[in-house]
Structures are given as structure tokens and as C-alpha cells.
Write a protein that holds these residues in place. Sequence first.
Motif, PDB file in Angstrom:
ATOM      1  N   LEU A 119       0.812  -1.214   0.000  1.00  0.00           N
ATOM      2  CA  LEU A 119       0.000   0.000   0.000  1.00  0.00           C
ATOM      3  C   LEU A 119       0.845   1.265   0.000  1.00  0.00           C
ATOM      4  CD1 LEU A 119      -2.714   1.419   0.157  1.00  0.00           C
ATOM      5  CD2 LEU A 119      -2.657   1.134   2.646  1.00  0.00           C
ATOM      6  N   PHE A 120       1.944   1.267   0.781  1.00  0.00           N
ATOM      7  CA  PHE A 120       2.735   2.484   0.936  1.00  0.00           C
ATOM      8  C   PHE A 120       4.120   2.371   0.296  1.00  0.00           C
ATOM      9  CE2 PHE A 120      -0.143   2.657   4.678  1.00  0.00           C
ATOM     10  CZ  PHE A 120      -0.893   3.730   4.249  1.00  0.00           C
ATOM     11  N   ASN A 121       4.245   1.559  -0.730  1.00  0.00           N
ATOM     12  CA  ASN A 121       5.523   1.402  -1.408  1.00  0.00           C
ATOM     13  C   ASN A 121       5.606   2.253  -2.666  1.00  0.00           C
ATOM     14  OD1 ASN A 121       7.436  -0.173  -0.084  1.00  0.00           O
ATOM     15  ND2 ASN A 121       6.267  -2.034  -0.464  1.00  0.00           N
ATOM     16  N   SER A 122       5.228   3.495  -2.587  1.00  0.00           N
ATOM     17  CA  SER A 122       5.304   4.403  -3.727  1.00  0.00           C
ATOM     18  C   SER A 122       6.242   5.560  -3.414  1.00  0.00           C
ATOM     19  CB  SER A 122       3.916   4.952  -4.085  1.00  0.00           C
ATOM     20  OG  SER A 122       3.058   3.911  -4.485  1.00  0.00           O
ATOM     21  N   GLY A 123       6.739   6.186  -4.451  1.00  0.00           N
ATOM     22  CA  GLY A 123       7.615   7.340  -4.296  1.00  0.00           C
ATOM     23  C   GLY A 123       7.652   8.129  -5.593  1.00  0.00           C
ATOM     24  N   PRO A 124       8.116   9.372  -5.607  1.00  0.00           N
ATOM     25  CA  PRO A 124       8.610  10.061  -4.400  1.00  0.00           C
ATOM     26  C   PRO A 124       7.478  10.418  -3.444  1.00  0.00           C
ATOM     27  CG  PRO A 124       8.496  11.581  -6.227  1.00  0.00           C
ATOM     28  CD  PRO A 124       8.166  10.234  -6.791  1.00  0.00           C
ATOM     29  N   VAL A 125       7.862  10.698  -2.209  1.00  0.00           N
ATOM     30  CA  VAL A 125       6.870  11.114  -1.222  1.00  0.00           C
ATOM     31  C   VAL A 125       6.918  12.623  -1.092  1.00  0.00           C
ATOM     32  CG1 VAL A 125       6.839   8.939   0.012  1.00  0.00           C
ATOM     33  CG2 VAL A 125       8.494  10.689   0.681  1.00  0.00           C
ATOM     34  N   GLU A 126       5.781  13.221  -0.742  1.00  0.00           N
ATOM     35  CA  GLU A 126       5.649  14.677  -0.772  1.00  0.00           C
ATOM     36  C   GLU A 126       5.006  15.198   0.510  1.00  0.00           C
ATOM     37  OE1 GLU A 126       3.437  15.038  -4.432  1.00  0.00           O
ATOM     38  OE2 GLU A 126       5.290  15.446  -5.555  1.00  0.00           O
ATOM     39  N   PRO A 127       5.648  15.024   1.652  1.00  0.00           N
ATOM     40  CA  PRO A 127       5.124  15.613   2.879  1.00  0.00           C
ATOM     41  C   PRO A 127       5.281  17.130   2.851  1.00  0.00           C
ATOM     42  CG  PRO A 127       7.286  14.707   3.272  1.00  0.00           C
ATOM     43  CD  PRO A 127       6.918  14.316   1.873  1.00  0.00           C
ATOM     44  N   VAL A 128       4.534  17.798   3.710  1.00  0.00           N
ATOM     45  CA  VAL A 128       4.573  19.255   3.808  1.00  0.00           C
ATOM     46  C   VAL A 128       5.060  19.637   5.201  1.00  0.00           C
ATOM     47  CG1 VAL A 128       3.234  21.392   3.714  1.00  0.00           C
ATOM     48  CG2 VAL A 128       2.683  19.494   2.160  1.00  0.00           C
ATOM     49  N   VAL A 129       6.057  20.530   5.265  1.00  0.00           N
ATOM     50  CA  VAL A 129       6.588  21.032   6.530  1.00  0.00           C
ATOM     51  C   VAL A 129       6.300  22.530   6.596  1.00  0.00           C
ATOM     52  CG1 VAL A 129       8.657  21.368   7.927  1.00  0.00           C
ATOM     53  CG2 VAL A 129       8.365  19.251   6.621  1.00  0.00           C
ATOM     54  N   CYS A 130       5.706  22.982   7.701  1.00  0.00           N
ATOM     55  CA  CYS A 130       5.321  24.386   7.850  1.00  0.00           C
ATOM     56  C   CYS A 130       5.817  24.935   9.179  1.00  0.00           C
ATOM     57  CB  CYS A 130       3.800  24.544   7.809  1.00  0.00           C
ATOM     58  SG  CYS A 130       2.987  23.952   6.306  1.00  0.00           S
ATOM     59  N   VAL A 131       6.190  26.201   9.187  1.00  0.00           N
ATOM     60  CA  VAL A 131       6.371  26.973  10.407  1.00  0.00           C
ATOM     61  C   VAL A 131       5.427  28.155  10.293  1.00  0.00           C
ATOM     62  CG1 VAL A 131       7.918  28.324  11.844  1.00  0.00           C
ATOM     63  CG2 VAL A 131       8.766  26.260  10.710  1.00  0.00           C
ATOM     64  N   GLY A 132       4.403  28.180  11.164  1.00  0.00           N
ATOM     65  CA  GLY A 132       3.368  29.183  11.009  1.00  0.00           C
ATOM     66  C   GLY A 132       2.693  29.015   9.661  1.00  0.00           C
ATOM     67  N   TYR A 150      17.074  19.123   3.930  1.00  0.00           N
ATOM     68  CA  TYR A 150      16.123  20.119   3.440  1.00  0.00           C
ATOM     69  C   TYR A 150      16.133  21.347   4.352  1.00  0.00           C
ATOM     70  CZ  TYR A 150      14.327  16.175   0.737  1.00  0.00           C
ATOM     71  OH  TYR A 150      14.216  15.103  -0.108  1.00  0.00           O
ATOM     72  N   SER A 151      15.591  22.464   3.834  1.00  0.00           N
ATOM     73  CA  SER A 151      15.516  23.676   4.655  1.00  0.00           C
ATOM     74  C   SER A 151      14.266  24.472   4.305  1.00  0.00           C
ATOM     75  CB  SER A 151      16.750  24.555   4.447  1.00  0.00           C
ATOM     76  OG  SER A 151      16.784  25.089   3.142  1.00  0.00           O
ATOM     77  N   LEU A 152      13.763  25.188   5.304  1.00  0.00           N
ATOM     78  CA  LEU A 152      12.606  26.069   5.158  1.00  0.00           C
ATOM     79  C   LEU A 152      12.989  27.418   5.745  1.00  0.00           C
ATOM     80  CD1 LEU A 152       9.572  26.705   4.677  1.00  0.00           C
ATOM     81  CD2 LEU A 152       9.136  25.763   6.959  1.00  0.00           C
ATOM     82  N   THR A 153      12.870  28.481   4.945  1.00  0.00           N
ATOM     83  CA  THR A 153      13.190  29.837   5.388  1.00  0.00           C
ATOM     84  C   THR A 153      11.905  30.546   5.806  1.00  0.00           C
ATOM     85  OG1 THR A 153      15.034  29.918   3.827  1.00  0.00           O
ATOM     86  CG2 THR A 153      14.278  32.008   4.751  1.00  0.00           C
ATOM     87  N   PHE A 154      11.907  31.148   6.985  1.00  0.00           N
ATOM     88  CA  PHE A 154      10.718  31.865   7.441  1.00  0.00           C
ATOM     89  C   PHE A 154      11.132  33.075   8.278  1.00  0.00           C
ATOM     90  CE2 PHE A 154      11.694  29.043  10.924  1.00  0.00           C
ATOM     91  CZ  PHE A 154      11.373  29.756  12.064  1.00  0.00           C
ATOM     92  N   VAL A 155      10.232  34.039   8.382  1.00  0.00           N
ATOM     93  CA  VAL A 155      10.424  35.219   9.227  1.00  0.00           C
ATOM     94  C   VAL A 155       9.520  35.080  10.445  1.00  0.00           C
ATOM     95  CG1 VAL A 155      10.244  37.728   9.372  1.00  0.00           C
ATOM     96  CG2 VAL A 155      11.006  36.650   7.235  1.00  0.00           C
ATOM     97  N   ALA A 156      10.101  35.210  11.625  1.00  0.00           N
ATOM     98  CA  ALA A 156       9.345  35.016  12.871  1.00  0.00           C
ATOM     99  C   ALA A 156       8.336  36.154  13.049  1.00  0.00           C
ATOM    100  CB  ALA A 156      10.283  34.949  14.059  1.00  0.00           C
TER     101      ALA A 156
END
Length: 365
Positions: A119-132, A150-156
Motif C-alpha cells: 500500500l505504501f511502497n510508492s515514491g517520491p513522497v511529498e510531505p509538507v513542513v510548515c512553520v506558522g 532540506y531547509s525552510l526559510t521563514f520570518v518570525a
Amino acid sequence: MKTILYLVLDLVLFHAAYSQSVVNGSLDCVSTGNNMINPSNIAGWTVCAGSPDLTDNGFASYVAGSQVTSCSSPDGDPRLGLASLSSSECAQTSITGLTVGETYYLCFYGACFGTGTTLFNSGPVEPVVCVGGTCITLNIPMTACNWELYSLTFVADNTTMVLRCSYQNATNFGYASLDGFHLFTNPSCVVPLGSRFQSFEAHSNDENYVLLNLDVNSSSVGDQFILERFTEQDKAWTVIEEQLTTQEHQADYRFIDYAPHIGENYYRVMSIGKDGELKETTDIRMVRIDYSKHQKIRVFPNPAKDQLNIRMQATNTHLAVYSSQGVLVYENRSFSKQDTIDVSGFEQGIYLIRINDSYERFVKE
């Protein structure tokens, strides 16, 4: 053409770039298997949707029958597991101690593993990471035992913000693993790891060269080291040297960067194993360069298109011109105090002129 890295002698420590671990970002706890993200087993993390997992290689259901081989996170297991479902899986935690208005760089590792079922043997995988409200959608290849950085750029916009990791993909069923969340105030994106390195040091000398020293442990034998520099002018990491391969009895590497940029120069070393995968990374060293005290050269016009005029006090001196990548592009060992060089064939960009112990920059347009 020559690179700007050469062997040198004694060095001293400058300082490391600031970073902090996100609250429980490394998932530093005991693995518990399926559906076990909750404050009772990993303080600070909560479920925001579905049934995210807290797992490691000890849970065979995440390895057996998968199309790829699983391996421990570079930050150390356990790690967060998110399966793609018609309804989202989501786990979240908090980032504290932020300065409102400051730009931050959230750095972390991601990998794609099957769960032992078709069931879960597919790729690529595409999760989402958020800050605010700032998010990044990952595209993690389904490659055996492969952790990507990986990196995520954000302004506090607050002193405390929520880090949220989720996955919803009803058409491409895969399994994402995330770990090693760390926060930086410069674009280094280097997650501190268990060490193959004894020390990494950098400082400038009176001639505004940057002296770098790397000491490695015996466990690094056979690794390849890639030394990189980041500056605000380049807006990216530049490879300084990538031919450093440890020998059985060699543990000490020393170099000079002859053409650092004006301002802040960041340096890091990555350890690449025989399999070509990233194994570990040093923390960051920063050296600030100020050429104003060596302002003995006058160049014009600046920017220059075809001809560059150079004026200085001395005569019959050694002049060298380096590109922003530190490559020697022009050299004259008997340069007069008033002369002109042809730069029409130079690529557009920033160049550093060095005459003896004096420096100046010019821009080729």
C-alpha cells in the motif's frame, strides 16, 4: 587556473554560527511504533491529524517487504513517520525563543521508506513542513537508505511558532520519515551530527586570508571531505575543495582561502562515505573580512566592461585576480604602479585583486 586552497600551519578557533535544536526536533526518545506520537512518550509533540508514527529500524513492519532498505536517521533514531492517506497525517511541536522580524532557516532530514506492505511502497513522497503560515512541499526520492537535507526559510512573527509536519496524497501512497530539526540564523542548513570530526577551526590573518584547520577521527578513514564557503554575495554554498580523502594515518588537514569575500564568510565540511551518501557535517565557522585597512589600490572604472585601470604606490609587484569562486584568472609578477588589464574576456561577476598584501574588488559587467 589554480584553486585557492593550500597547506598551512598553526590555527586557532574562531567561533561557531548560532543554531538551536527545535523543541524535541531530534525526536530524542524511545521508539514506540505505530500511532504513538503524544506528549506521554515524546514531550512537546502532539498529533494534529491522523496517526503519525514514532519509529526506528527496530520495527520490522517498516522494513520487511519494502521496495527500499531503511536505515537510521543521520541525527539518530527514532524519527517521525508519516504515511500518505486520503486524510492527512500530521504531527506538530513548538519553536521557542524566536526574535520577531528575524529570518530563520529550519534545517532537517527526510527519507522515503516503505512500510512492509504494497500500500505504501510508492515514491517520491511529498510531505509538507510548515512553520506558522510558511510551508515547503518536499519531493523525497524513494532511494534505499537515503536521507536528504532540506531547509525552510521563514520570518518570525512571534516569539513562539508551531512547526507542523503533514502528509496527504491519495494518489501516490508512500511513507515519509523526518528527523533532525534544527534552527539557524544564517543560510547554513547544517544539522549538527554525531562526530567524525575532532575539530574544525578558522580565523583570518594580517593579510586577510582565512586559515582553516580540520581534525578528523579514525572512523573517517575512507571518507571524502567537501569543504564549502557561503557568503551573502554568492547567495549559495561554493565548493572550495572536494578532493580530501582520509588516509589511515592522516587526521589533520590545513588550508588557506586566499580570496574570501568582504564581510562574513561561512565555512563547513561535509563527510561523504564510500557509498556516496552524506554521513556527517561539521558545525559552521564564520570569519569576517574587512579590506579597508589594506586600501592601497585604486581601480577604475568599477564596474568595468573591457579595460580596468589599476593605480598603486609600489612598482614591479605581483598582481593576482581571483574570481568569486576563488579561481586565479589573471596574474602578472612584474606589475607597474600604473597599468591597465584587459577584462573583456572575464565572465560577469565579482573579482578580487590582490597586490602583495593589498586588496580591492571590482565588478565585471
